[in-house]
Design a protein around this motif. Sequence first.
Motif, PDB file in Angstrom:
ATOM      1  N   LYS A 178       0.860  -1.186   0.000  1.00 60.41           N
ATOM      2  CA  LYS A 178       0.000   0.000   0.000  1.00 60.41           C
ATOM      3  C   LYS A 178       0.892   1.231   0.000  1.00 60.41           C
ATOM      4  O   LYS A 178       1.766   1.381   0.838  1.00 60.41           O
ATOM      5  N   ILE A 179       0.654   2.122  -0.958  1.00 61.56           N
ATOM      6  CA  ILE A 179       1.490   3.307  -1.113  1.00 61.56           C
ATOM      7  C   ILE A 179       0.613   4.554  -1.152  1.00 61.56           C
ATOM      8  O   ILE A 179      -0.413   4.584  -1.840  1.00 61.56           O
ATOM      9  N   SER A 180       1.040   5.572  -0.439  1.00 58.00           N
ATOM     10  CA  SER A 180       0.297   6.832  -0.425  1.00 58.00           C
ATOM     11  C   SER A 180       0.327   7.490  -1.797  1.00 58.00           C
ATOM     12  O   SER A 180       1.263   7.292  -2.577  1.00 58.00           O
ATOM     13  N   SER A 181      -0.684   8.287  -2.067  1.00 59.21           N
ATOM     14  CA  SER A 181      -0.753   9.010  -3.334  1.00 59.21           C
ATOM     15  C   SER A 181       0.000  10.331  -3.232  1.00 59.21           C
ATOM     16  O   SER A 181       0.235  10.853  -2.133  1.00 59.21           O
ATOM     17  N   ASN A 182       0.371  10.826  -4.398  1.00 57.96           N
ATOM     18  CA  ASN A 182       0.981  12.157  -4.518  1.00 57.96           C
ATOM     19  C   ASN A 182       2.220  12.324  -3.641  1.00 57.96           C
ATOM     20  O   ASN A 182       2.369  13.320  -2.917  1.00 57.96           O
ATOM     21  N   ILE A 183       3.097  11.331  -3.700  1.00 57.68           N
ATOM     22  CA  ILE A 183       4.382  11.427  -3.017  1.00 57.68           C
ATOM     23  C   ILE A 183       5.489  11.230  -4.052  1.00 57.68           C
ATOM     24  O   ILE A 183       5.242  10.685  -5.129  1.00 57.68           O
ATOM     25  N   PRO A 184       6.700  11.689  -3.777  1.00 54.99           N
ATOM     26  CA  PRO A 184       7.795  11.516  -4.750  1.00 54.99           C
ATOM     27  C   PRO A 184       8.039  10.037  -5.053  1.00 54.99           C
ATOM     28  O   PRO A 184       7.829   9.168  -4.193  1.00 54.99           O
ATOM     29  N   ARG A 185       8.496   9.778  -6.269  1.00 54.49           N
ATOM     30  CA  ARG A 185       8.744   8.391  -6.680  1.00 54.49           C
ATOM     31  C   ARG A 185       9.772   7.709  -5.780  1.00 54.49           C
ATOM     32  O   ARG A 185       9.611   6.541  -5.437  1.00 54.49           O
ATOM     33  N   SER A 186      10.804   8.435  -5.389  1.00 52.57           N
ATOM     34  CA  SER A 186      11.824   7.834  -4.526  1.00 52.57           C
ATOM     35  C   SER A 186      11.236   7.412  -3.185  1.00 52.57           C
ATOM     36  O   SER A 186      11.588   6.359  -2.646  1.00 52.57           O
ATOM     37  N   THR A 187      10.318   8.215  -2.665  1.00 54.25           N
ATOM     38  CA  THR A 187       9.651   7.874  -1.406  1.00 54.25           C
ATOM     39  C   THR A 187       8.745   6.662  -1.595  1.00 54.25           C
ATOM     40  O   THR A 187       8.688   5.765  -0.732  1.00 54.25           O
ATOM     41  N   ARG A 189       9.120   4.242  -3.760  1.00 53.44           N
ATOM     42  CA  ARG A 189       9.962   3.039  -3.884  1.00 53.44           C
ATOM     43  C   ARG A 189      10.427   2.555  -2.512  1.00 53.44           C
ATOM     44  O   ARG A 189      10.423   1.353  -2.236  1.00 53.44           O
ATOM     45  N   ARG A 190      10.861   3.486  -1.668  1.00 59.01           N
ATOM     46  CA  ARG A 190      11.306   3.099  -0.319  1.00 59.01           C
ATOM     47  C   ARG A 190      10.154   2.487   0.471  1.00 59.01           C
ATOM     48  O   ARG A 190      10.326   1.494   1.179  1.00 59.01           O
ATOM     49  N   MET A 191       8.970   3.086   0.344  1.00 52.50           N
ATOM     50  CA  MET A 191       7.802   2.577   1.047  1.00 52.50           C
ATOM     51  C   MET A 191       7.458   1.171   0.576  1.00 52.50           C
ATOM     52  O   MET A 191       7.170   0.275   1.390  1.00 52.50           O
ATOM     53  N   ALA A 192       7.491   0.949  -0.740  1.00 48.54           N
ATOM     54  CA  ALA A 192       7.184  -0.368  -1.288  1.00 48.54           C
ATOM     55  C   ALA A 192       8.232  -1.383  -0.875  1.00 48.54           C
ATOM     56  O   ALA A 192       7.897  -2.522  -0.495  1.00 48.54           O
ATOM     57  N   GLU A 193       9.515  -1.001  -0.931  1.00 47.90           N
ATOM     58  CA  GLU A 193      10.568  -1.951  -0.556  1.00 47.90           C
ATOM     59  C   GLU A 193      10.461  -2.337   0.918  1.00 47.90           C
ATOM     60  O   GLU A 193      10.669  -3.502   1.277  1.00 47.90           O
ATOM     61  N   ASP A 194      10.136  -1.387   1.773  1.00 48.82           N
ATOM     62  CA  ASP A 194       9.965  -1.698   3.191  1.00 48.82           C
ATOM     63  C   ASP A 194       8.885  -2.750   3.401  1.00 48.82           C
ATOM     64  O   ASP A 194       9.027  -3.647   4.246  1.00 48.82           O
ATOM     65  N   GLN A 195       7.826  -2.651   2.620  1.00 51.92           N
ATOM     66  CA  GLN A 195       6.717  -3.605   2.769  1.00 51.92           C
ATOM     67  C   GLN A 195       7.043  -4.963   2.151  1.00 51.92           C
ATOM     68  O   GLN A 195       6.514  -5.988   2.575  1.00 51.92           O
ATOM     69  N   LEU A 196       7.906  -4.989   1.131  1.00 50.56           N
ATOM     70  CA  LEU A 196       8.286  -6.247   0.497  1.00 50.56           C
ATOM     71  C   LEU A 196       9.320  -7.013   1.313  1.00 50.56           C
ATOM     72  O   LEU A 196       9.434  -8.239   1.193  1.00 50.56           O
ATOM     73  N   ARG A 197      10.070  -6.308   2.149  1.00 53.40           N
ATOM     74  CA  ARG A 197      11.256  -6.882   2.789  1.00 53.40           C
ATOM     75  C   ARG A 197      10.960  -8.143   3.597  1.00 53.40           C
ATOM     76  O   ARG A 197      11.767  -9.083   3.609  1.00 53.40           O
TER      77      ARG A 197
END
Length: 306
Positions: A178-187, A189-197
């Motif tokens: 789950k990723i928030s809307s309207n945030i920078p792409r780099s943020t 990616r970090r959010m998605a990677e944290d959830q995949l880890r």
Amino acid sequence: MSALCRLICRGLSGRSQTRLFSGQEDAFRVPVAVRTASSSSPVILTYDVFDGKGDSTPLVFLHGLFGSKSNFHSIAKSLVQRTGRKVLTVDARNHGSSPHNPLLTYEAMCNDLKHLLTQLRIDKCILIGHSMGGKTAMMTALMQPGLVERLVVVDISPSQTSSRTNFHQYINAMQEVKISSNIPRSTARRMAEDQLRSLVESRSLRQFLLTNLVEQNGHYSWRVNLEAISAHLDDIMGFPTFDSVFEGPTLFLGGASSAYISSDDYPEIQRLFPYADIQYIPDASHWIHADKPLDFISSIITFLQS
């Protein structure tokens, strides 16, 4: 060598060109609903052309599961420079910029590829497929041998591979992101990677999966069709039974650190591809072209010259 095959998309040597047959913009920018085709007809695949100066048979690269045509861009550019051949890299259905479709079988992917080659007036090609793309390439060679002058199968065999993978786990992990809307792409990616880890331990694999994270109108989603992949994972991990053989020159290229081509697979490889050579690249994993690109390129060039 076969009669000359020319791509209809021509350009500067080594320069990539992305084309859709319909003349649409890159499907990456089109809503998924618009990109969904009927399940029975071939889909209009997106592809890139790297145009060489030579007239030899073109090379066609097919990527693996969760991959895209861009996986082979640097390889394609190098091969254009070193061989003069035109090189095509292709997005499979439900991957990259190609349309989404509920059907994801090797028969469907072979029909897509045949449709693409027909539209580009390519009578014969050299097919190079990695993993899922390798199985598509094998099936194409077995079903349409006249289309394939030579075949390179990268770190996969014509056997069941589900016991060697954790793809169900990866799909579940991606679906839960789950990723928030309207945030920078780099943020994002970090959010998605944290959830995949927690379910995808390998950092390199997480980075590979994250190449599928895309943004549209401020919202982030996966460009791969996870629903279709999940529904057809058994099809993707398997391989149809064939009585026919492909008698053209064939190279099975495995990673020495990978278990995807084992000695248990040799009898079936030799049965279906009687002129196959099986080689391994030292210190390479399943993603040979990423781990050892120079060795990978050299192996292909040597095979083309044999």
